[in-house]
Design an enzyme around this catalytic site. Sequence first.
Site, PDB file in Angstrom:
ATOM      1  N   LYS A   1      -2.655   6.024  -3.276  1.00 12.34           N
ATOM      2  CA  LYS A   1      -3.269   4.805  -2.743  1.00 12.34           C
ATOM      3  C   LYS A   1      -3.006   4.661  -1.243  1.00 12.34           C
ATOM      4  O   LYS A   1      -3.912   4.402  -0.451  1.00 12.34           O
ATOM      5  CB  LYS A   1      -2.717   3.593  -3.482  1.00 12.34           C
ATOM      6  CG  LYS A   1      -3.138   2.258  -2.879  1.00 12.34           C
ATOM      7  CD  LYS A   1      -2.300   1.114  -3.415  1.00 12.34           C
ATOM      8  CE  LYS A   1      -2.720  -0.176  -2.700  1.00 12.34           C
ATOM      9  NZ  LYS A   1      -1.597  -0.962  -2.235  1.00 12.34           N
ATOM     10  N   ASN A   2      -1.748   4.826  -0.823  1.00 11.22           N
ATOM     11  CA  ASN A   2      -1.403   4.576   0.576  1.00 11.22           C
ATOM     12  C   ASN A   2      -2.037   5.601   1.515  1.00 11.22           C
ATOM     13  O   ASN A   2      -2.347   5.284   2.664  1.00 11.22           O
ATOM     14  CB  ASN A   2       0.117   4.555   0.743  1.00 11.22           C
ATOM     15  CG  ASN A   2       0.743   3.326   0.107  1.00 11.22           C
ATOM     16  OD1 ASN A   2       0.058   2.332  -0.139  1.00 11.22           O
ATOM     17  ND2 ASN A   2       2.029   3.384  -0.166  1.00 11.22           N
TER      18      ASN A   2
ATOM     19  N   ARG B   1      -4.806  -5.940   2.698  1.00 13.31           N
ATOM     20  CA  ARG B   1      -3.940  -5.612   3.827  1.00 13.31           C
ATOM     21  C   ARG B   1      -4.342  -4.297   4.498  1.00 13.31           C
ATOM     22  O   ARG B   1      -4.242  -4.149   5.716  1.00 13.31           O
ATOM     23  CB  ARG B   1      -2.479  -5.549   3.370  1.00 13.31           C
ATOM     24  CG  ARG B   1      -1.551  -5.294   4.544  1.00 13.31           C
ATOM     25  CD  ARG B   1      -0.092  -5.536   4.279  1.00 13.31           C
ATOM     26  NE  ARG B   1       0.666  -5.345   5.493  1.00 13.31           N
ATOM     27  CZ  ARG B   1       0.816  -6.235   6.441  1.00 13.31           C
ATOM     28  NH1 ARG B   1       0.258  -7.411   6.309  1.00 13.31           N
ATOM     29  NH2 ARG B   1       1.503  -5.971   7.524  1.00 13.31           N
TER      30      ARG B   1
ATOM     31  N   ASP C   1       0.363  -7.746  -0.919  1.00 13.76           N
ATOM     32  CA  ASP C   1       1.518  -8.213  -1.694  1.00 13.76           C
ATOM     33  C   ASP C   1       2.276  -9.305  -0.966  1.00 13.76           C
ATOM     34  O   ASP C   1       2.438  -9.265   0.257  1.00 13.76           O
ATOM     35  CB  ASP C   1       2.494  -7.053  -1.960  1.00 13.76           C
ATOM     36  CG  ASP C   1       1.953  -6.079  -2.984  1.00 13.76           C
ATOM     37  OD1 ASP C   1       1.208  -6.534  -3.867  1.00 13.76           O
ATOM     38  OD2 ASP C   1       2.280  -4.888  -2.898  1.00 13.76           O
TER      39      ASP C   1
ATOM     40  N   ASP D   1       8.799   1.434  -2.022  1.00 14.50           N
ATOM     41  CA  ASP D   1       7.871   1.153  -3.118  1.00 14.50           C
ATOM     42  C   ASP D   1       8.439   1.533  -4.485  1.00 14.50           C
ATOM     43  O   ASP D   1       7.871   1.134  -5.508  1.00 14.50           O
ATOM     44  CB  ASP D   1       6.547   1.891  -2.897  1.00 14.50           C
ATOM     45  CG  ASP D   1       5.654   1.183  -1.891  1.00 14.50           C
ATOM     46  OD1 ASP D   1       5.913   0.005  -1.598  1.00 14.50           O
ATOM     47  OD2 ASP D   1       4.698   1.804  -1.392  1.00 14.50           O
TER      48      ASP D   1
ATOM     49  N   MET E   1      13.894  -3.444   3.570  1.00 16.55           N
ATOM     50  CA  MET E   1      12.677  -3.585   4.364  1.00 16.55           C
ATOM     51  C   MET E   1      11.846  -4.832   4.052  1.00 16.55           C
ATOM     52  O   MET E   1      11.092  -5.302   4.895  1.00 16.55           O
ATOM     53  CB  MET E   1      11.829  -2.321   4.216  1.00 16.55           C
ATOM     54  CG  MET E   1      12.559  -1.079   4.750  1.00 16.55           C
ATOM     55  SD  MET E   1      11.689   0.480   4.499  1.00 16.55           S
ATOM     56  CE  MET E   1      10.350   0.319   5.657  1.00 16.55           C
TER      57      MET E   1
END
Length: 437
Positions: free
Chosen positions: A22-23, A97, A121, A321, A343
């Site tokens: 996905k990223n 985002r 998120d 993640d 983070m």
Amino acid sequence: MGVFKIEGGIRLKGEITPQGAKNEALQILCAVLLTSEKVTINNIPDIIDINKLIKLLGNLGVKIHKNGHGSYDFQADEVNVGYLETEAFKKEGGALRGSIMIVGPLLARFGKGYIPKPGGDKIGRRRLDTHFEGFINLGAKFRYNREDHFYGVEATDGLVGTDMLLDEASVTGTANIVMAGVLAKGKTTIYNAACEPYLQQLCKMLNSMGAKITGVGSNLLTIEGVESLGGCTHRILPDMIEIGSWIGLAAMTRSEITIKNVSWDNLGLIPNTFRKLGITIERRGDDIYIPSHVDGYEVKTDIDGSILTIADAPWPGFTPDLLSIILVVATQAKGDVLIHQKMFESRLFFVDKLIDMGAKIMLCDPHRAVVMGHDFKSTLKATTMSSPDIRAGISLLIAALSAKGTSTIQNIEQIDRGYENIDERLRAIGANIIREE
């Protein structure tokens, strides 16, 4: 709004293939805006966030053709930059985002880029400063409409390469600046650049389109600007976050699972971090084999015998993640683990749902939690819960699959944002999970 009904306590068995990352896809899809030529992308995950971005590109005027499952052609030869200033775009761009990464390519190619405050998120404050400071360093002028939360950058005379030191190794920030820099005049150097596999893939794709980027895989990128880029064909890596999710699922449900075609060379610390929890992970070619942990798994202490600490960090450190997955897996380990989420300050707040299920977790502060594992001597109890974000959602789903009884997970659209047809794929390896509206 959909819900999952999950009967837990069932041992699973079989093979599962991870979706495309996905990223990476969020970055790669935005890069098609850098050229008027055709770009073919394969292994695109069929998930909500990616489909929203593809729709946004179409509304911008990008020609899109679906070749088959996960394979698309894109051609941005008639981009409508005026769409960026419409009310429709403000609503559409604000819902995702990842839409922030259209700004760099649009700025580089058309001299301007706008974006509403992006969604995503709710895991704490997520700065955009790195993106816009990078654009300003390249010569763009910045403007911000506080009433509409609308950001803009303009460079009517084009961008000019420069040296810059990023204030944080932001993955999306680095990607945005790289996409802007490839068409800037002269040389750009980016120090403290992110170097995640997603970013490496983006740089490799851009180089195949004619860009001149060196230092790929390091935190110092050098870009020699070019006048234009051409088309290419690119394949997205398997999603390492999903791979980590399946490792956690296998351990918590004590199931024998093979994860296919994982691209081992791009997994970094992920396998060894799970091994620290006592999980057996075998490499079989490019697959991961996880045997049934019928006797459980025991946490390894540090060399001096102190409690194991697992913390996130920019790549090549452990990805944030997967900390939610590590946390839920630790609830049934033999031993204690300190989870340190550095983070994002709100990402551990889902632990109250695990505590309701019977997990022994002490939340020290917004960033740290101590997990005291049950060693499977006490199973989690089924409950009704809601998914607050993608990664917490999959963690709660794993907890539910291991729990005694039938659980209900609400707000599953959060899980669908990051995981493709997850209920169907879980049923294929024996899970009892039903999707209801």
